[in-house]
Design a protein around this motif. Structure first.
Motif, PDB file in Angstrom:
ATOM      1  N   VAL A  25     -25.571 -60.545 -38.246  1.00  0.00           N
ATOM      2  CA  VAL A  25     -26.934 -60.289 -37.761  1.00  0.00           C
ATOM      3  C   VAL A  25     -27.103 -60.993 -36.420  1.00  0.00           C
ATOM      4  N   LEU A  57     -32.107 -63.990 -34.843  1.00  0.00           N
ATOM      5  CA  LEU A  57     -32.540 -64.647 -36.079  1.00  0.00           C
ATOM      6  C   LEU A  57     -34.024 -65.012 -36.027  1.00  0.00           C
ATOM      7  N   CYS A  64     -31.307 -61.623 -43.246  1.00  0.00           N
ATOM      8  CA  CYS A  64     -30.256 -62.553 -43.678  1.00  0.00           C
ATOM      9  C   CYS A  64     -30.561 -63.109 -45.068  1.00  0.00           C
ATOM     10  N   LYS A  65     -31.788 -63.537 -45.273  1.00  0.00           N
ATOM     11  CA  LYS A  65     -32.172 -64.108 -46.565  1.00  0.00           C
ATOM     12  C   LYS A  65     -32.088 -63.078 -47.679  1.00  0.00           C
ATOM     13  N   GLY A 112     -28.389 -62.081 -48.173  1.00  0.00           N
ATOM     14  CA  GLY A 112     -27.646 -63.242 -48.661  1.00  0.00           C
ATOM     15  C   GLY A 112     -27.937 -63.540 -50.117  1.00  0.00           C
ATOM     16  N   ILE A 137     -23.103 -63.882 -44.944  1.00  0.00           N
ATOM     17  CA  ILE A 137     -23.979 -63.621 -43.813  1.00  0.00           C
ATOM     18  C   ILE A 137     -23.560 -64.461 -42.614  1.00  0.00           C
ATOM     19  N   GLY A 159     -24.569 -65.131 -38.614  1.00  0.00           N
ATOM     20  CA  GLY A 159     -25.726 -64.908 -37.754  1.00  0.00           C
ATOM     21  C   GLY A 159     -25.571 -65.508 -36.373  1.00  0.00           C
ATOM     22  N   ILE A 165     -27.989 -68.437 -42.894  1.00  0.00           N
ATOM     23  CA  ILE A 165     -26.676 -67.852 -42.620  1.00  0.00           C
ATOM     24  C   ILE A 165     -25.605 -68.762 -43.196  1.00  0.00           C
ATOM     25  N   CYS A 215     -16.868 -58.275 -39.704  1.00  0.00           N
ATOM     26  CA  CYS A 215     -18.112 -57.695 -40.222  1.00  0.00           C
ATOM     27  C   CYS A 215     -17.903 -56.268 -40.746  1.00  0.00           C
TER      28      CYS A 215
END
Length: 280
Positions: free
Chosen positions: A8, A11, A19-20, A23, A29, A31, A48, A60
């Motif tokens: 990602v 942020l 991300c959260k 994840g 994750i 970032g 992350i 990725c």
């Protein structure tokens, strides 16, 4: 869904929330943010797992670009040689024409898949400290694949996003997206931001309730980001502003003339329009 590696870029509220949410499903994750303090905060708080360095880009399976439109295109152009052909790239910018057209070209040149995206979720606050794993729960994700895109790839990305909480996917074109977003989002931000400029607003505290809160919620915006979004969609947003100004003038004229019949008709038309188009 199998555990995958997700990168990602950006942020802030949306990128951090993504991300959260992803994840929480066990995905790895990675970032990146241009702000070093944001990167450190994200790593220390577990938003992350690791920083998304150039060396890790080839790892990725999915790469999300959660930055402003111009930055999304430049980021993809810079990273293009590092992205595996199996990787699916998705921006999550608020406009699509200025992003999708160049990004489709970059993806075709380097052989990976790019799909435009825009989550229909947000808050009036920005920044990673407001990131929320539940931000997308029940929301719609708009996806803009290239013409004749592999439906399996679109389905695979949709499944990943449903794991982040999205309830449904809307598949559309870049132009249709921008046309609709001018009305459903951008116009609302302009109106909210302009409304709060009334000189009367400074004395609202003892007189305001739900109507005031609803209309001013998004007035607290990121002016740099929204300036870019508005100008990237100037034709569609300009049309919506013209429609609104015309309607407001009709109300203003009826009120100035003390024309109860016309004013009542205008109000009735608005109520009936709301009832007819909102089915939920």
């Amino acid at each position: 869904m199998d555990t995958v590696t997700i990168g990602v870029v950006g942020l802030g509220l949306i990128g951090g929330s993504l991300c959260k949410a992803l994840g929480a499903n066990g995905h790895r994750i990675l970032g990146w943010d241009t702000d070093e303090h944001v990167r450190k905060y994200a790593a220390l708080t577990g938003v992350i797992r690791e920083e998304l360095t150039d060396e890790r880009v080839p790892e990725c399976d999915y790469l999300f670009l959660a930055v402003c439109p111009g930055a999304a295109v430049e980021t993809l152009r810079r990273l293009a040689t590092l992205i595996r052909k199996e990787t699916v790239v998705c921006d999550i910018c608020g406009v699509k024409r200025t992003v999708c057209e160049p990004c489709f070209g970059i993806a075709e040149e380097y052989g990976f898949t790019y799909i435009g995206g825009h989550p229909m979720a947000g808050k009036q606050f920005s920044g990673i400290k407001y990131a929320d794993a539940d931000l997308f729960r029940g929301a719609t994700m708009i996806l803009v694949p290239k013409e004749h895109e592999d439906l399996f790839v679109v389905s695979r990305l949709s499944d990943l996003l449903r794991g982040a909480g999205f309830r449904s996917m809307t598949i559309t074109t870049a132009d249709k997206h921008d046309e609709m977003i001018a009305f459903t989002s951008q116009l609302a931000h302009v109106v909210s931001n302009a409304y709060i400029k009334s000189p009367t607003a400074t004395e609202h505290l003892s007189y305001s309730a739900g109507s005031y809160r609803d209309l001013t919620r998004v007035a607290r915006l990121n002016e740099t980001m929204w300036t870019e979004l508005f100008l990237d969609n100037a034709d569609h947003l300009g049309f919506e502003l013209d429609c609104l100004i015309h309607s407001l003038q009709e109300y203003r004229d009826a009120i100035a003339a003390g024309d109860a019949e016309t004013l009542c008709r205008l109000l009735k038309e608005g109520r009936e329009r709301k009832e007819s188009i909102d089915t939920e």
